[in-house]
Design a protein around this motif. Structure first.
Motif, short mmCIF file in Angstrom:
data_model
loop_
_atom_site.label_atom_id
_atom_site.label_comp_id
_atom_site.label_asym_id
_atom_site.label_seq_id
_atom_site.Cartn_x
_atom_site.Cartn_y
_atom_site.Cartn_z
N SER A 103 0.80 -1.23 0.00
CA SER A 103 0.00 0.00 0.00
C SER A 103 0.84 1.28 0.00
O SER A 103 0.41 2.29 -0.54
N GLN A 104 2.00 1.22 0.66
CA GLN A 104 2.77 2.46 0.86
C GLN A 104 3.93 2.56 -0.12
O GLN A 104 4.95 3.16 0.19
N SER A 145 -3.76 1.43 -0.06
CA SER A 145 -3.13 2.11 -1.21
C SER A 145 -3.90 3.37 -1.61
O SER A 145 -3.29 4.39 -1.95
N ALA A 146 -5.22 3.33 -1.54
CA ALA A 146 -6.00 4.52 -1.92
C ALA A 146 -5.72 5.67 -0.96
O ALA A 146 -5.53 6.82 -1.38
N LYS A 170 -2.97 10.80 0.42
CA LYS A 170 -2.04 11.60 1.25
C LYS A 170 -0.91 12.17 0.39
O LYS A 170 -0.50 13.31 0.57
N VAL A 171 -0.38 11.34 -0.51
CA VAL A 171 0.69 11.81 -1.40
C VAL A 171 0.16 12.96 -2.26
O VAL A 171 0.82 14.00 -2.42
N CYS A 222 -12.49 3.86 -6.09
CA CYS A 222 -12.06 2.52 -5.66
C CYS A 222 -13.08 1.48 -6.06
O CYS A 222 -14.19 1.43 -5.52
N VAL A 223 -12.71 0.64 -7.01
CA VAL A 223 -13.60 -0.43 -7.48
C VAL A 223 -13.21 -1.72 -6.76
O VAL A 223 -12.08 -2.19 -6.88
N ASP A 224 -14.13 -2.25 -6.00
CA ASP A 224 -13.86 -3.49 -5.25
C ASP A 224 -15.21 -4.07 -4.86
O ASP A 224 -16.15 -3.31 -4.56
#
Ligand SMILES: C[S@@+](CC[C@H](N)C(=O)[O-])C[C@H]1O[C@@H](n2cnc3c(N)ncnc32)[C@H](O)[C@@H]1O
Length: 251
Positions: free
Chosen positions: A65-66, A92-93, A98-99, A111-113
Motif C-alpha cells: 500500500s505504501q 493504497s487509496a 495523502k501523497v 475505488c472499485v472493489d
C-alpha cells in the motif's frame, strides 16, 4: 429493424441509445482539475454520511500500500482522476490521497472493489489477514465498512469514492459514461484470466499520456497476464519499486 441494428452497434461500442447520458469530462493527465467528479453519479447519498465511526477503530492492514512508486507516479502525472481496482481496507487509496495532498493535488480516487475478497481469501479459515479479515456477518463479508472507517479516520472522504462493484462491471460503467483516468492501479484478483480481463477492460480507460500500474509481479497469474497483454499490444513493461506499469502514448 434499423433501430435494432443501431442498438446492437451502439451496445457493442459500450453505449445504450435508450439511456444515453452525457459523458463526464474525461479529465486529463496533468493539473487539469476540470475533470468532473463521479461520486454523485455512483452514490445518491454520501457513503460517509451517518457512518458509525466509533464502531470501527482504524485498521489499515494491506499489501504494497505504501509503495514509493505511487509517490513517483503521482508527482510525474499529477492526475485529476485515479481509478483503483482492488482496494481492500483502503491502504493504497489512502496512501495515494495523502501523497496527492502533499503535492497540492486533489484527484478523485475511485475505488472499485466488491469487498468480497479474491479466491485466496476463501481458502484458509484461519488466515487472519484474509478470511478472518473479511469479517463475515451472517455469512457475508463486512470488510467494506472497515474501509469506509479507515477513509474517515484519515480524513480522505473528499478524495476517495467507493465503487462497490466487480472490476468488470466497474469498467463497463466507466466506459458507458466516457470516464477515463490519468492513473489506473490494478490490484484485484491475481488469477491469470482475471488479471488479463482487467488489463483489457481498463487499458482503454487510461488517458493518453497516462499509466496503468499493477501490483504483485511475483504472482504467476499477474506476470503471465501482463506479459501476454503487453506483447499483444506492443507495449513495454517498466518496473518501479515493487510495482510494474504500462504507459499510454500521448496523443
Ligand atoms: C490484494 S487486495 C487489494 C489490496 C489493496 N490495494 C491494499 O492496498 O491493501 C485485492 C482486492 O481485490 C478485490 N477483488 C478481487 N477480485 C475482484 C473483482 N473481480 N472485482 C472487484 N474486486 C475484486 C478483493 O475484494 C480485495 O479487496
Amino acid at each position: 429493424m434499423l433501430k435494432s441494428l443501431l442498438k446492437t452497434v451502439f451496445y457493442r461500442l459500450g453505449f445504450s441509445i435508450t439511456k444515453l447520458r452525457p459523458a463526464v469530462a474525461a479529465g486529463a493527465v496533468g493539473l487539469d482539475q476540470s475533470a468532473g467528479r463521479v461520486m454523485s453519479m455512483i452514490h445518491a447519498e454520501s457513503p460517509y454520511q451517518n457512518f458509525p465511526l466509533a464502531d470501527y477503530p482504524e485498521d489499515l492492514h494491506g499489501w504494497g500500500s505504501q509503495s514509493p512508486a505511487f509517490d513517483q507516479l503521482l508527482a510525474r502525472l499529477k492526475p485529476a482522476r485515479i481509478i483503483e481496482v482492488g482496494t481492500w481496507k483502503g491502504g493504497s487509496a489512502i496512501h495515494m490521497a495523502k501523497v496527492a495532498q502533499k503535492l497540492g493535488l486533489a484527484p478523485e480516487i475511485i475505488c472499485v472493489d466488491t469487498w468480497l475478497g479474491a479466491v485466496e481469501f476463501w481458502t484458509d479459515q484461519k488466515d487472519p489477514e484474509r478470511y478472518l479479515s473479511l469479517k463475515c456477518r451472517n455469512g457475508y463479508p463486512t470488510v467494506y465498512y472497515q474501509f469506509v472507517a479507515n477513509v474517515m479516520h484519515q480524513k480522505c472522504e473528499a478524495l476517495i469514492t467507493p465503487f462497490p462493484q466487480t472490476a468488470t462491471i466497474g469498467a463497463l460503467w466507466f466506459r458507458r459514461y466516457g470516464i477515463k483516468a490519468g492513473l489506473i492501479y490494478i490490484d484485484g484478483s491475481h488469477e491469470e484470466d482475471d488479471v488479463y480481463a482487467d488489463l483489457v477492460s481498463y487499458w482503454d480507460l487510461v488517458l493518453p499520456g497516462g499509466i496503468l500500474v499493477g501490483d504483485d509481479w511475483g504472482w504467476d497469474g499477474v506476470r503471465l497476464a501482463a506479459t501476454r497483454f503487453a506483447g499483444e499490444q506492443g507495449l513495454s513493461i517498466t518496473h518501479l519499486a515493487d510495482k510494474w506499469y504500462l504507459e499510454k502514448a500521448s496523443s
